[in-house]
Scaffold this active site. Structure first.
Site, PDB file in Angstrom:
ATOM      1  CB  SER A  87       4.599   6.578  -1.899  1.00  0.00           C
ATOM      2  OG  SER A  87       3.809   6.398  -0.741  1.00  0.00           O
ATOM      3  CD  GLU A 111       1.754   0.009  -8.311  1.00  0.00           C
ATOM      4  OE1 GLU A 111       1.986  -0.286  -9.496  1.00  0.00           O
ATOM      5  OE2 GLU A 111       0.868  -0.553  -7.629  1.00  0.00           O
ATOM      6  CD  GLU A 143       6.517   8.475   1.577  1.00  0.00           C
ATOM      7  OE1 GLU A 143       6.600   8.143   0.381  1.00  0.00           O
ATOM      8  OE2 GLU A 143       6.291   7.661   2.502  1.00  0.00           O
ATOM      9  CB  CYS A 165      -5.515   4.870   3.428  1.00  0.00           C
ATOM     10  SG  CYS A 165      -3.753   4.521   3.484  1.00  0.00           S
ATOM     11  CB  ALA A 224      -0.930  -0.007   1.220  1.00  0.00           C
TER      12      ALA A 224
END
Length: 408
Positions: A249, A247, A364, A355, A244
């Site tokens: 991010s 990819e 991030e 999420c 999760a």
């Protein structure tokens, strides 16, 4: 339901969808809310395209994530070892409720906040490595990909010596390429990751550290026997953090960078007022997020969506890319506006499957983009935008490469 134009030809072909996704989805959305289409795995699926129907469906308990509710021949999906497949993306209540509650005890705000300085340090190190050598670079391979895998390794406590192999297996498993050998390579990579996680968990059970995996092990070992994580559930949670967080991010960072470079007025506003970054991340996720389609669902009974009856067990695909450009929900949706009220965007889900890592994803992304544009004030595309290529995926929206120049 509409599957063809008035002349009988298909509404789109796969190449058109990859090259011009938002135009295709706008056409589908205008033609009707639900369409019978080939899914990402080639099996038949029902594609839902309008915001209100999608938001309602995301919270509908009759739409199951459990693959056992799929009719035979209606879903293939990614072939994973069963121990990695038993994760929250394949579960409904009550198992989903139990595991999510237990994971929330380990995935705390304090643990996420502990990653703030390491994320900025990693971002700066990656940008340092780019700066001295080249006038141009591919930001996907040099920045957008290595940053999130480093963050995930830090979160899980993967030792430095193991990270090269860890990333290689992950890249193979998540590769979307027309390669006949890919299914076999993906299966091998899945087995390698399972073996690795098994050994990593065994080591952390003996010598725990201050990382998420050690905290999950503590939850698994300390809970009441009737309510604790099973061993396969623990393994699959470690994999889910990887799947999760990696990819999605990569593609959010790549898509967001492209969006800002293509909208210099919005980038200028961010440079003038850093307080706008928080809202900008939400708008960037809406405008061109990495998840074009939400995780597939299977009706446990015949369900009516937007006036169309979908039979039990068939695959339902909720098109987030279409929902986020629905003018009935987001006025002038094809325009990037970092001051827009993005309340209700679905990029991180909705309902019980919202999420778990959303706070980390937001943090991030904001840190990475801030570092990038602070470090390179003259960052620009190195090729015309029309020459950029998108990955051949209906499910994921992401660039193959993002060539940039640092001198404007």
């Amino acid at each position: 339901m509409v599957t063809t134009t008035s002349s009988g030809s298909p509404l789109f072909d796969p190449a058109e969808l990859i090259a011009d996704m938002y135009t295709v989805y706008a056409r589908l959305r205008e033609a009707g809310t639900v369409h019978r289409v080939p899914g990402p795995d080639g099996t038949p699926a029902w594609l839902v395209t309008r915001y209100d129907d999608i938001r309602e469906a995301l919270g509908d308990p009759r739409l199951s994530l459990d693959k056992s509710n799929a009719k035979p021949g209606h879903y293939l999906g990614l072939a994973l070892p069963s121990a990695l497949d038993a994760n929250l993306l394949n579960m409904d209540p009550p198992d989903h409720t139990r595991i999510r509650r237990l994971v929330s005890r380990a995935f705390t705000p304090r643990r996420i906040e502990q990653l703030r300085e390491p994320i900025r340090r990693t971002a700066d190190q990656l940008l340092d490595a780019i700066a001295p050598h080249e006038n141009t670079a591919d930001l996907i391979t040099t920045f957008a990909a290595p940053l999130p895998i480093t963050v995930i390794c830090d979160l899980l406590g993967v030792p430095q010596a193991d990270r090269q192999d860890f990333r290689a297996w992950t890249d193979v498993l998540m590769m979307m390429a027309p390669d006949p050998a890919q299914p076999a390579r993906a299966k091998e990579a899945g087995v390698s990751l399972l073996t690795y996680f098994t050994h990593l968990i065994a080591g952390k059970r003996t010598t725990p550290d201050d990382d998420l995996l050690s905290a999950l092990i503590a939850v698994r070992d300390e809970e009441d026997r009737n309510d604790r994580l099973g061993e396969d559930e623990l393994l699959s949670l470690a994999f889910l953090v990887l799947f999760a967080g990696y990819e999605s991010s990569i593609h959010l960072l790549g898509n967001a960078t492209l969006a800002l470079l293509s909208n210099p007025d919005q980038l200028a506003a961010l440079r003038a007022d850093a307080s706008l970054w928080h809202g900008a991340v939400e708008e960037l996720a809406r405008y061109d997020g990495p998840a074009a389609i939400s995780i597939r669902r299977f009706p446990t009974e015949d369900v009516t969506i937007g006036g169309v009856t979908v039979p039990a067990g068939e695959t339902v695909l909720l098109c987030l890319a279409a929902a986020h450009r629905d003018p009935h929900r987001f006025p002038d949706p094809d325009r990037l506006d970092i001051t827009r009220d993005t309340t209700g965007h679905l990029a991180l889900g909705h309902g019980i499957h919202y999420c778990l890592g959303a706070p980390l994803a937001r943090m991030e992304t904001e840190i990475a983009l801030t570092a990038l544009f602070e470090r390179f004030p003259h960052l620009a595309l190195a090729v015309p935008e029309s020459e950029l290529q998108w990955r051949p995926s209906m499910r994921t929206r992401g660039l193959r490469a993002l060539p940039v120049t640092f001198n404007g």
